[in-house]
Design an enzyme around this catalytic site. Structure first.
Site, PDB file in Angstrom:
ATOM      1  N   HIS A   1       0.822  -1.226   0.000  1.00 46.70           N
ATOM      2  CA  HIS A   1       0.000   0.000   0.000  1.00 46.70           C
ATOM      3  C   HIS A   1       0.857   1.278   0.000  1.00 46.70           C
ATOM      4  O   HIS A   1       1.580   1.543   0.970  1.00 46.70           O
ATOM      5  CB  HIS A   1      -0.895   0.031   1.244  1.00 46.70           C
TER       6      HIS A   1
ATOM      7  N   SER B   1       1.582  -0.360  -5.448  1.00 47.94           N
ATOM      8  CA  SER B   1       0.688  -0.592  -4.329  1.00 47.94           C
ATOM      9  C   SER B   1       0.184  -2.030  -4.413  1.00 47.94           C
ATOM     10  O   SER B   1       0.243  -2.645  -5.469  1.00 47.94           O
ATOM     11  CB  SER B   1      -0.477   0.393  -4.386  1.00 47.94           C
TER      12      SER B   1
ATOM     13  N   SER C   1      -5.698   1.637  -2.311  1.00 45.37           N
ATOM     14  CA  SER C   1      -5.018   1.987  -1.064  1.00 45.37           C
ATOM     15  C   SER C   1      -3.969   3.095  -1.188  1.00 45.37           C
ATOM     16  O   SER C   1      -3.456   3.576  -0.184  1.00 45.37           O
ATOM     17  CB  SER C   1      -4.354   0.734  -0.474  1.00 45.37           C
TER      18      SER C   1
ATOM     19  N   ASP D   1       3.253  -7.564   0.209  1.00 43.33           N
ATOM     20  CA  ASP D   1       2.134  -7.484   1.149  1.00 43.33           C
ATOM     21  C   ASP D   1       0.940  -8.169   0.481  1.00 43.33           C
ATOM     22  O   ASP D   1       0.295  -7.575  -0.383  1.00 43.33           O
ATOM     23  CB  ASP D   1       1.817  -6.018   1.473  1.00 43.33           C
TER      24      ASP D   1
ATOM     25  N   GLU E   1       4.497  -9.206   4.392  1.00 43.53           N
ATOM     26  CA  GLU E   1       3.882  -8.374   5.420  1.00 43.53           C
ATOM     27  C   GLU E   1       2.668  -8.998   6.113  1.00 43.53           C
ATOM     28  O   GLU E   1       2.477  -8.823   7.305  1.00 43.53           O
ATOM     29  CB  GLU E   1       3.449  -7.057   4.739  1.00 43.53           C
TER      30      GLU E   1
ATOM     31  N   ASN F   1       4.845 -11.006   9.121  1.00 42.60           N
ATOM     32  CA  ASN F   1       3.567 -10.913   9.842  1.00 42.60           C
ATOM     33  C   ASN F   1       3.650 -11.516  11.228  1.00 42.60           C
ATOM     34  O   ASN F   1       3.112 -10.971  12.185  1.00 42.60           O
ATOM     35  CB  ASN F   1       2.459 -11.599   9.049  1.00 42.60           C
TER      36      ASN F   1
ATOM     37  N   LYS G   1       4.692  -7.302  14.909  1.00 42.97           N
ATOM     38  CA  LYS G   1       3.863  -6.997  13.736  1.00 42.97           C
ATOM     39  C   LYS G   1       2.422  -7.401  14.031  1.00 42.97           C
ATOM     40  O   LYS G   1       1.579  -6.575  14.320  1.00 42.97           O
ATOM     41  CB  LYS G   1       4.426  -7.681  12.483  1.00 42.97           C
TER      42      LYS G   1
ATOM     43  N   ASP H   1       0.175  -4.230  14.639  1.00 39.78           N
ATOM     44  CA  ASP H   1      -0.432  -3.703  13.408  1.00 39.78           C
ATOM     45  C   ASP H   1      -1.830  -4.289  13.207  1.00 39.78           C
ATOM     46  O   ASP H   1      -2.828  -3.551  13.092  1.00 39.78           O
ATOM     47  CB  ASP H   1       0.548  -4.050  12.273  1.00 39.78           C
ATOM     48  N   ASN H   2      -1.923  -5.626  13.177  1.00 39.58           N
ATOM     49  CA  ASN H   2      -3.201  -6.253  12.879  1.00 39.58           C
ATOM     50  C   ASN H   2      -4.246  -5.863  13.928  1.00 39.58           C
ATOM     51  O   ASN H   2      -5.407  -5.653  13.597  1.00 39.58           O
ATOM     52  CB  ASN H   2      -3.058  -7.786  12.842  1.00 39.58           C
TER      53      ASN H   2
ATOM     54  N   CYS I   1      -5.791  -1.910  13.241  1.00 41.82           N
ATOM     55  CA  CYS I   1      -7.194  -2.001  12.822  1.00 41.82           C
ATOM     56  C   CYS I   1      -8.119  -1.349  13.840  1.00 41.82           C
ATOM     57  O   CYS I   1      -9.161  -0.808  13.474  1.00 41.82           O
ATOM     58  CB  CYS I   1      -7.587  -3.453  12.575  1.00 41.82           C
TER      59      CYS I   1
ATOM     60  N   HIS J   1      -7.500  -9.123   3.700  1.00 45.68           N
ATOM     61  CA  HIS J   1      -6.617  -8.664   2.616  1.00 45.68           C
ATOM     62  C   HIS J   1      -7.266  -8.671   1.233  1.00 45.68           C
ATOM     63  O   HIS J   1      -7.078  -7.741   0.453  1.00 45.68           O
ATOM     64  CB  HIS J   1      -5.329  -9.482   2.577  1.00 45.68           C
TER      65      HIS J   1
ATOM     66  N   HIS K   1      -3.361   2.220   8.554  1.00 42.93           N
ATOM     67  CA  HIS K   1      -2.886   2.340   9.934  1.00 42.93           C
ATOM     68  C   HIS K   1      -2.022   3.584  10.100  1.00 42.93           C
ATOM     69  O   HIS K   1      -1.318   3.994   9.176  1.00 42.93           O
ATOM     70  CB  HIS K   1      -2.038   1.130  10.312  1.00 42.93           C
TER      71      HIS K   1
ATOM     72  N   SER L   1       5.831  -2.535  12.294  1.00 41.83           N
ATOM     73  CA  SER L   1       5.771  -3.468  11.166  1.00 41.83           C
ATOM     74  C   SER L   1       6.946  -3.254  10.225  1.00 41.83           C
ATOM     75  O   SER L   1       7.596  -4.200   9.787  1.00 41.83           O
ATOM     76  CB  SER L   1       4.481  -3.248  10.377  1.00 41.83           C
TER      77      SER L   1
ATOM     78  N   GLN M   1      10.144  -5.287   8.687  1.00 43.09           N
ATOM     79  CA  GLN M   1      10.382  -5.439   7.245  1.00 43.09           C
ATOM     80  C   GLN M   1      11.832  -5.092   6.901  1.00 43.09           C
ATOM     81  O   GLN M   1      12.494  -5.821   6.159  1.00 43.09           O
ATOM     82  CB  GLN M   1       9.454  -4.518   6.430  1.00 43.09           C
TER      83      GLN M   1
END
Ligand code: NAI
Length: 483
Positions: free
Chosen positions: A55, A78, A83, A143, A206, A231, A236, A240-241, A245, A351, A404, A412, A416
């Site tokens: 993204h 992307s 996104s 990703d 990701e 992930n 991560k 992140d998740n 969210c 996703h 995010h 995250s 990476q």
């Protein structure tokens, strides 16, 4: 869209705005910025040609410029048609030293609202390196796995000596587009993908869904190069998740509809990391949240967290907001949507766009789709009932909002960056397989974010460390610990 240069974005004049937001984001991304400092002299990614498919947001811009600061050359697309933040893409194309008249940045192929044809063209451009001996990257940062998929499909068909016919053998619209790209590229440059894959040292992935694809390929024996599963770094997926969210789900719903969430009934499909964050954010707004699950453990967690856990069938006629978070397919079908109430809101944050049966919805006799604004559509059934569908069933936090926020993405993307350094600098330590980063690096990423939040960590005394059997400097938990 500008096409004269080796990039394609919506509007270069947005670069100054993008640059200002990148500068604000840098302060909120201490993980990435301290990695820049730590490795500035060493340049561990010198010689790396990184193709990124992720993204194209402001936060990703800070990631891209971190890779560049570590010596990498980068090309980017992307990983979703909706996104991209166009000002971030413009700033990356222009670069910190360039101007819209004389762009000097990174080749980026991304704009908000691509068609599927444009999307896969962009992915192909990011994977095509003019001037490089193999014509391709030597690293992938993915990703969802689309860049990895294109390379693997290309190699598979080159081996078979034939690309399936897009007109007759495609299983879906998107599959047809992929087959068209491969038909064309294989005709232009025979063995393009095989040659390109041979120099790829690895991919860092990701997200949950992309990681799932990698393990499947590895099990099938078709994985062509090593992969790091970013992930499943704790810093991560558990951040992140979940917390990402928790922030961006309601941001998307608010920007799309501005409906009052308090008092409404919301159904969250799936109580994994994403579902947990989504449920919490809606509950915090005063919604009554209902969970659906197939896994007894996650269902029990949801129940003990105080949510009602039931089936879609039980609540489909009474709930106001429906959000899929499963990474699975066929979660909300057309027949379910036919039973929902007037102006129910339907969206997905998983996703891919196969959680909600958009094709089935479009096929209902007499249904009318109307655009309220980009990425917000009403679907009016023959009797007059309307549903509000967000981002055409694609991930709504990036389609309807900006994904995010920086601080969580710093975690995250620090993972990476570390994963890219690992695979690029130590190829001999990573034979083809799927790896997670060692725990001491996970703990390092967390450490990099403590100061910014004023966290004072307690130091383990040597006798205490010995008593619980861990080194004073960590890692503090066994690999099987779940957090
Ligand atoms: P997860 O595996 O932790 O959670 C998914 C949950 O859905 C599991 O608990 C599973 O049991 C449940 N589930 C599966 N099929 C179901 C069904 N038919 N009905 C109800 N529940 C079902 O995965 P995670 O990390 O939560 O990711 C979910 C999806 O979100 C993935 O596609 C991932 O790639 C994506 N993702 C999206 C982000 C975004 O910003 N939009 C951020 C992070 C991940």
């Amino acid at each position: 869209t500008s096409t004269t240069q080796d990039f394609k974005v919506a509007d270069l004049s947005l670069a100054a705005f993008g640059r200002k937001e990148i500068q604000l984001a840098e302060h909120e991304m201490p993980g990435l910025m301290s990695i820049r400092e730590e490795f500035a002299a060493q340049q561990p990614l010198a010689g790396a040609r990184v193709t990124g498919s992720l993204h194209m947001t402001v936060q990703t811009a800070v990631l891209i410029e971190t890779l560049v600061a570590l010596g990498a050359q980068v090309r980017w697309a992307s990983c979703n048609i909706f996104s991209t933040q166009d000002h971030a893409a413009a700033a990356i194309a222009v670069g910190p030293e360039g101007t819209p008249e004389s762009p000097q940045g990174v080749p980026v192929f991304a704009w908000k609202g691509e068609t599927l044809e444009e999307y896969w063209w962009c992915t192909e451009q990011a994977l095509t390196w003019p001037g490089a001996e193999t014509g391709g990257p030597n690293m992938i940062l993915d990703d969802g796995g689309d860049a990895t998929l294109l390379v693997h499909k290309g190699v598979e068909y080159e081996k078979a000596g034939v690309v399936p016919d897009p007109a007759t053998e495609a299983e879906s619209d998107e599959h047809r587009v992929i087959l068209e790209v491969l038909t064309r590229t294989v005709a232009d440059t025979p063995q393009k993908w095989t040659q390109l894959a041979s120099e790829i040292r690895g991919v860092t992935e990701e997200t949950t869904t992309g990681v799932h694809r990698l393990y499947e390929m590895h099990t099938a024996g078709s994985l062509l190069f090593p992969a790091i599963n970013v992930n499943d770094a704790v810093t991560k997926s558990k951040f992140d998740n979940k917390y990402g969210c928790r922030h961006s789900l309601i941001d998307g719903i608010n920007r799309a509809t501005d409906v009052l969430i308090g008092g409404k009934t919301a159904v969250i499909f799936g109580y994994g990391d994403v579902g947990k964050g989504c449920a919490e954010s809606l509950r915090a707004q005063g919604a009554r949240v209902i969970i659906t699950e197939i896994d007894p453990i996650c269902a029990l967690q949801a129940a003990m967290d105080g949510y009602q856990v039931t089936t879609l069938d039980e609540v489909v006629e009474t709930a106001d907001i429906f959000v899929t978070t499963t990474g699975n397919k066929d979660i909300i079908m057309a027949k379910d949507m036919a039973r929902m109430k007037h102006q129910a809101i339907v969206g997905n944050i998983g996703h891919f766009d196969n959680e909600i049966d958009m094709a089935g919805l479009a096929a209902i006799d007499g249904i009318v789709k109307d655009e309220v604004k980009p990425q917000v559509h009403t679907w009016t059934f023959p009797g007059g009932k309307k549903l509000i569908v967000l981002s055409e069933g694609r991930l709504l936090n990036l389609g309807n909002a900006t994904g995010h926020p920086s601080f969580v993405m710093s975690n995250s993307f620090a993972n990476q960056t570390i994963a890219q350094i690992e695979l690029f600098t130590k190829p001999e330590e990573y034979p083809t397989d799927v790896y997670v980063l060692p725990k001491h690096l996970d703990e390092k990423v967390a450490r990099l974010h403590l100061d910014a939040l004023g966290v004072k960590l307690t130091e383990l005394r040597p006798e205490q460390a010995a008593y619980i059997g861990v080194p004073v400097e960590g890692p503090y938990k066994p690999d099987h610990y779940r957090y």
